[in-house]
Motif scaffolding. Sequence first.
Motif, PDB file in Angstrom:
ATOM      1  N   GLY A 534      17.432 -35.172 -13.145  1.00  0.00           N
ATOM      2  CA  GLY A 534      18.200 -35.899 -14.137  1.00  0.00           C
ATOM      3  C   GLY A 534      18.658 -35.046 -15.299  1.00  0.00           C
ATOM      4  N   GLN A 535      18.304 -33.764 -15.340  1.00  0.00           N
ATOM      5  CA  GLN A 535      18.692 -32.933 -16.480  1.00  0.00           C
ATOM      6  C   GLN A 535      19.451 -31.694 -16.038  1.00  0.00           C
ATOM      7  N   SER A 536      18.774 -30.760 -15.400  1.00  0.00           N
ATOM      8  CA  SER A 536      19.445 -29.508 -15.064  1.00  0.00           C
ATOM      9  C   SER A 536      18.809 -28.893 -13.831  1.00  0.00           C
ATOM     10  N   ALA A 537      19.569 -28.016 -13.174  1.00  0.00           N
ATOM     11  CA  ALA A 537      19.076 -27.292 -12.008  1.00  0.00           C
ATOM     12  C   ALA A 537      19.419 -25.820 -12.169  1.00  0.00           C
ATOM     13  N   VAL A 538      18.496 -24.957 -11.734  1.00  0.00           N
ATOM     14  CA  VAL A 538      18.708 -23.509 -11.798  1.00  0.00           C
ATOM     15  C   VAL A 538      18.646 -22.974 -10.370  1.00  0.00           C
ATOM     16  N   ASN A 539      19.779 -22.469  -9.871  1.00  0.00           N
ATOM     17  CA  ASN A 539      19.857 -21.912  -8.523  1.00  0.00           C
ATOM     18  C   ASN A 539      19.961 -20.398  -8.602  1.00  0.00           C
ATOM     19  N   ARG A 540      19.223 -19.725  -7.710  1.00  0.00           N
ATOM     20  CA  ARG A 540      19.292 -18.264  -7.661  1.00  0.00           C
ATOM     21  C   ARG A 540      19.236 -17.804  -6.210  1.00  0.00           C
ATOM     22  N   SER A 541      19.921 -16.689  -5.930  1.00  0.00           N
ATOM     23  CA  SER A 541      19.776 -15.991  -4.650  1.00  0.00           C
ATOM     24  C   SER A 541      19.991 -14.513  -4.915  1.00  0.00           C
ATOM     25  N   TYR A 542      19.102 -13.671  -4.368  1.00  0.00           N
ATOM     26  CA  TYR A 542      19.207 -12.244  -4.628  1.00  0.00           C
ATOM     27  C   TYR A 542      18.531 -11.464  -3.503  1.00  0.00           C
ATOM     28  N   LEU A 543      19.115 -10.301  -3.223  1.00  0.00           N
ATOM     29  CA  LEU A 543      18.610  -9.392  -2.194  1.00  0.00           C
ATOM     30  C   LEU A 543      18.059  -8.151  -2.877  1.00  0.00           C
ATOM     31  N   ASN A 544      16.824  -7.768  -2.530  1.00  0.00           N
ATOM     32  CA  ASN A 544      16.191  -6.587  -3.115  1.00  0.00           C
ATOM     33  C   ASN A 544      15.662  -5.670  -2.028  1.00  0.00           C
ATOM     34  N   PHE A 545      15.703  -4.358  -2.321  1.00  0.00           N
ATOM     35  CA  PHE A 545      15.101  -3.366  -1.440  1.00  0.00           C
ATOM     36  C   PHE A 545      13.944  -2.692  -2.176  1.00  0.00           C
ATOM     37  N   PHE A 546      12.853  -2.457  -1.457  1.00  0.00           N
ATOM     38  CA  PHE A 546      11.639  -1.918  -2.054  1.00  0.00           C
ATOM     39  C   PHE A 546      11.174  -0.701  -1.252  1.00  0.00           C
ATOM     40  N   PRO A 547      11.600   0.499  -1.664  1.00  0.00           N
ATOM     41  CA  PRO A 547      11.152   1.709  -0.960  1.00  0.00           C
ATOM     42  C   PRO A 547       9.726   2.091  -1.357  1.00  0.00           C
ATOM     43  N   SER A 548       9.070   2.851  -0.502  1.00  0.00           N
ATOM     44  CA  SER A 548       7.746   3.381  -0.806  1.00  0.00           C
ATOM     45  C   SER A 548       7.572   4.725  -0.116  1.00  0.00           C
ATOM     46  N   VAL A 549       6.798   5.593  -0.770  1.00  0.00           N
ATOM     47  CA  VAL A 549       6.530   6.939  -0.246  1.00  0.00           C
ATOM     48  C   VAL A 549       5.051   7.245  -0.462  1.00  0.00           C
ATOM     49  N   PHE A 550       4.379   7.732   0.573  1.00  0.00           N
ATOM     50  CA  PHE A 550       2.975   8.133   0.476  1.00  0.00           C
ATOM     51  C   PHE A 550       2.828   9.513   1.121  1.00  0.00           C
ATOM     52  N   ILE A 551       2.272  10.459   0.369  1.00  0.00           N
ATOM     53  CA  ILE A 551       2.037  11.816   0.874  1.00  0.00           C
ATOM     54  C   ILE A 551       0.581  12.160   0.607  1.00  0.00           C
ATOM     55  N   ASN A 552      -0.126  12.564   1.655  1.00  0.00           N
ATOM     56  CA  ASN A 552      -1.532  12.938   1.518  1.00  0.00           C
ATOM     57  C   ASN A 552      -1.716  14.362   2.049  1.00  0.00           C
ATOM     58  N   GLN A 553      -2.356  15.214   1.242  1.00  0.00           N
ATOM     59  CA  GLN A 553      -2.547  16.619   1.606  1.00  0.00           C
ATOM     60  C   GLN A 553      -4.031  16.959   1.556  1.00  0.00           C
ATOM     61  N   THR A 554      -4.569  17.397   2.687  1.00  0.00           N
ATOM     62  CA  THR A 554      -5.944  17.886   2.738  1.00  0.00           C
ATOM     63  C   THR A 554      -5.939  19.377   2.421  1.00  0.00           C
ATOM     64  N   LEU A 555      -6.541  19.743   1.286  1.00  0.00           N
ATOM     65  CA  LEU A 555      -6.572  21.152   0.893  1.00  0.00           C
ATOM     66  C   LEU A 555      -7.643  21.911   1.659  1.00  0.00           C
ATOM     67  N   ASN A 556      -8.819  21.316   1.763  1.00  0.00           N
ATOM     68  CA  ASN A 556      -9.924  21.857   2.551  1.00  0.00           C
ATOM     69  C   ASN A 556     -10.900  20.719   2.809  1.00  0.00           C
ATOM     70  N   ASP A 557     -12.109  21.046   3.288  1.00  0.00           N
ATOM     71  CA  ASP A 557     -13.062  20.010   3.661  1.00  0.00           C
ATOM     72  C   ASP A 557     -13.466  19.121   2.492  1.00  0.00           C
ATOM     73  N   LYS A 558     -13.342  19.615   1.268  1.00  0.00           N
ATOM     74  CA  LYS A 558     -13.844  18.854   0.117  1.00  0.00           C
ATOM     75  C   LYS A 558     -12.762  18.414  -0.869  1.00  0.00           C
ATOM     76  N   ASN A 559     -11.552  18.887  -0.697  1.00  0.00           N
ATOM     77  CA  ASN A 559     -10.512  18.582  -1.690  1.00  0.00           C
ATOM     78  C   ASN A 559      -9.280  17.981  -1.012  1.00  0.00           C
ATOM     79  N   GLU A 560      -8.802  16.881  -1.609  1.00  0.00           N
ATOM     80  CA  GLU A 560      -7.675  16.153  -1.042  1.00  0.00           C
ATOM     81  C   GLU A 560      -6.821  15.609  -2.186  1.00  0.00           C
ATOM     82  N   ILE A 561      -5.506  15.686  -2.045  1.00  0.00           N
ATOM     83  CA  ILE A 561      -4.616  15.138  -3.057  1.00  0.00           C
ATOM     84  C   ILE A 561      -3.601  14.224  -2.372  1.00  0.00           C
ATOM     85  N   SER A 562      -3.050  13.297  -3.146  1.00  0.00           N
ATOM     86  CA  SER A 562      -2.039  12.399  -2.601  1.00  0.00           C
ATOM     87  C   SER A 562      -1.100  11.950  -3.699  1.00  0.00           C
ATOM     88  N   PHE A 563       0.096  11.560  -3.296  1.00  0.00           N
ATOM     89  CA  PHE A 563       1.103  11.024  -4.202  1.00  0.00           C
ATOM     90  C   PHE A 563       1.698   9.776  -3.573  1.00  0.00           C
TER      91      PHE A 563
END
Length: 817
Positions: A534-563
């Motif tokens: 009886g008052q108002s309506a709000v309509n929406r439609s939208y398309l979004n893209f969501f990229p992702s990147v994962f990089i994991n590097q084993t330096l040696n048996d005890k050290n590991e880094i990731s981004f």
Amino acid sequence: MKTTTTNIFFTLLLVFISWGVSFAQSGKSGGSKISGSLSNEQGKPMDYATVSLIRATDSTVVKGALSNDNGLYTFDHINAGKYIIKATAVGYEKAATTPFTVSENATTVAAPALSMKAGNTTLKTVNITANKPLIERKIDRTVMNVENSVLAAGNTAMEILAKAPGVTIDKDDNISLKGKQGVTVMINDKLTYLTAAQLATLLKSTDGNTIKSIEIITNPSAKYDAAGNSGIINIKLKKNSQSGTNGSITVGAAKGKFWRDNSSLNLNHKQGNLNVFGTLSRGDNKRLREIAIDRTTKDSTGKPSYFRQFTPMQSTNHYNNYRIGADYDVTSKNTIGFVVSGYSNTEKDNNDGKTTIGSQPNTIDTSLNTKSIIDQSYKNFALNLNERLKIDTSGQELGIDLDYSKFKNNSNARYDTYYFLANGNSAKAPQLLRNQTPSNITIYTAKVDYAKPLTKTIKLEVGAKFSSVKTDNDLRAQIDEGDGYINDTTRTNRFIYTEKITAGYLNLNKQFKKTSVQLGLRSEYTQSNGDLMGQSAVNRSYLNFFPSVFINQTLNDKNEISFSYSRRIDRPGYDDLNPFVYYLDPYTYSQGNAFLRPQYTNNFEFNYTYNKSINVSLGYSRTTDVIAELVLTQGQKTFETHQNLQTQDSYNININAPYTITKWWTGNVNVNGFYLGFKSNGVNNQGNLNNGQAAFQAKTTQTLTFGSYRFEIMGDYQSALTYSIFKIKPRYGVDAGVSHSFADKKANIKLALDDIFYLRRNNVSSQVLNNDFQVRQKGDSRVARLTFTYNFGNSKIKSREHRSGADDEKGRVKGNN
């Protein structure tokens, strides 16, 4: 528009699949990797068998592993040499391969296949006990193993969650992770589709004894829904996983200001190809919370008024939860199943608020007393149908989930306000209000996930999901002006919100010798309609893209880094969109905002792991169109609402360090430092906002084991911090507990005390955007709990866990006691 957008989306998805296949065909295998398979005498895969890589020259164990559901296992980064594979499994004879060679230049080596014979000895009951650390760091998540924790027994899911690393829960039950709100909560890998308040009620009525673990994922991959700017919290429920008939029963009692009780029953029966399981839990929780608010307002001439409010809030909650399901192995590679779950809960709130108003501090010109009684009921029924198909032995899999959920919530509230002069005499006739607020939420979801190893080192994952949510909120308000209650047309209204999301994702994983890379892309097309009848309506439609990147590097048996990097979205909660006005008293109310826009976040995170245990992470995120809770002042009235602010910048460093002092004393320290900065111009025409502060959180757990006794101590501290317009004062406390196992470890009794020194409280203030208020809140935080658990039945073979496709949507609904 819809057809065109859908065609664009699926065209892009096919392009990425084609690109992934061509990349897989051109990619070169990396590293010396040994892979093999195990099967039984019938040729069926041997899952969860222990596999050891043995150096043939001196019989030294080089590495160990478990076979997966397909009976497959791998060993990475193996030096050249001659090896033997040995395998063991409960109820089977040991098996070993003939010696084989890994050459200097080999990238992948296929070990000889192994067939395991059933043993001649029949096992009666095997009790396997292995205490996982309370806090466990994995490559993409932090896991809090609460299944056997002393501090979890007898608590609700909300109380356990408050103890998790990096997690805080504010005075309004909003959940933050590393200082940021916007957390997506999942249960068994499924979104809950509930509003913040409904989610809080659900967690408060979920028995902690039914929880296995809590997973904290700060930067999820494209496989997960894109909701949640600060990450995902996944609550994994227990499921008995042994052959035969087995289960557990738990009963508990607790004492804070009032007595509480809880009980639960877990049952599992596995025979042949059929596995049937179920969980029933019930409880009664009565709590007291006290809120004191001091605020100053000014009229149009600048004349101040000083308000002092004090409200004791007594809440009585009763919950009944159930979860029943079955799996059936149609073949060794195809399993179908269903899960039926739900709850029937009630809550009664009794509040007695007193407010004094003066033209000078500490003076009383007038006062008012608002008494409110709120009776609420919450019911939910959910059905999940699922199928898992192992297409081949290389790891090619297909998963399908169909979900239906129905929530029926109802609230009957009465607010009686009485007005007094400074001498205590009545100032005018009382204001008598009533509300009836039935709310219905219906959710449908369908999800398909497909995984295929393209080569030994490349894996492709694709999937699609569709969800449809409809919420129907009907506010029926009445006012008594002396002749009985009549309809209050100024407040009565109905708000219907519908939302449909069509999503698809692609993940491509590439394993090099010491580096793993995962590229992902998720797309979500959203259609929503908010209709204030009886008052108002709000309509929406939208398309979004969501990229992702994962990089994991084993330096040696005890050290590991990731981004890692990911883009995420937070859509407004259903209740935040609802433009109803809810009055607490004539001077205080809350109102939704139908024009809220989604907020978007770009998350960056760098991780360093030492010795597979100590982890340091550095993170940065920027959120635009930030959905923020605001408290605003208009004349003498103060109201709470949500609006979009322009930006939020977040910087954080997190250190998680488990350690062992002796074999009977282990511990974990988690420290999180962060800075949150909010900026926005022209907020509600009341000025610009530029608010930020550096802060930190620290949590430590200590576990001491002496024979059948286990002691746990947990302490936490959160420094002063700034969030949006709010200044939050430090918060801290200490919990402790002890457990004792007996009756051949089938029985366990646990005694624990939360907030031993009664220090935890929530104190908040604000002096921006014409605000001048302080809120002091003290909950029923010191609670003694006694819990008894008895396990019965057989313990042999692990069965699979369930996840459905509807968990994301449920997380935005409100009020599931």
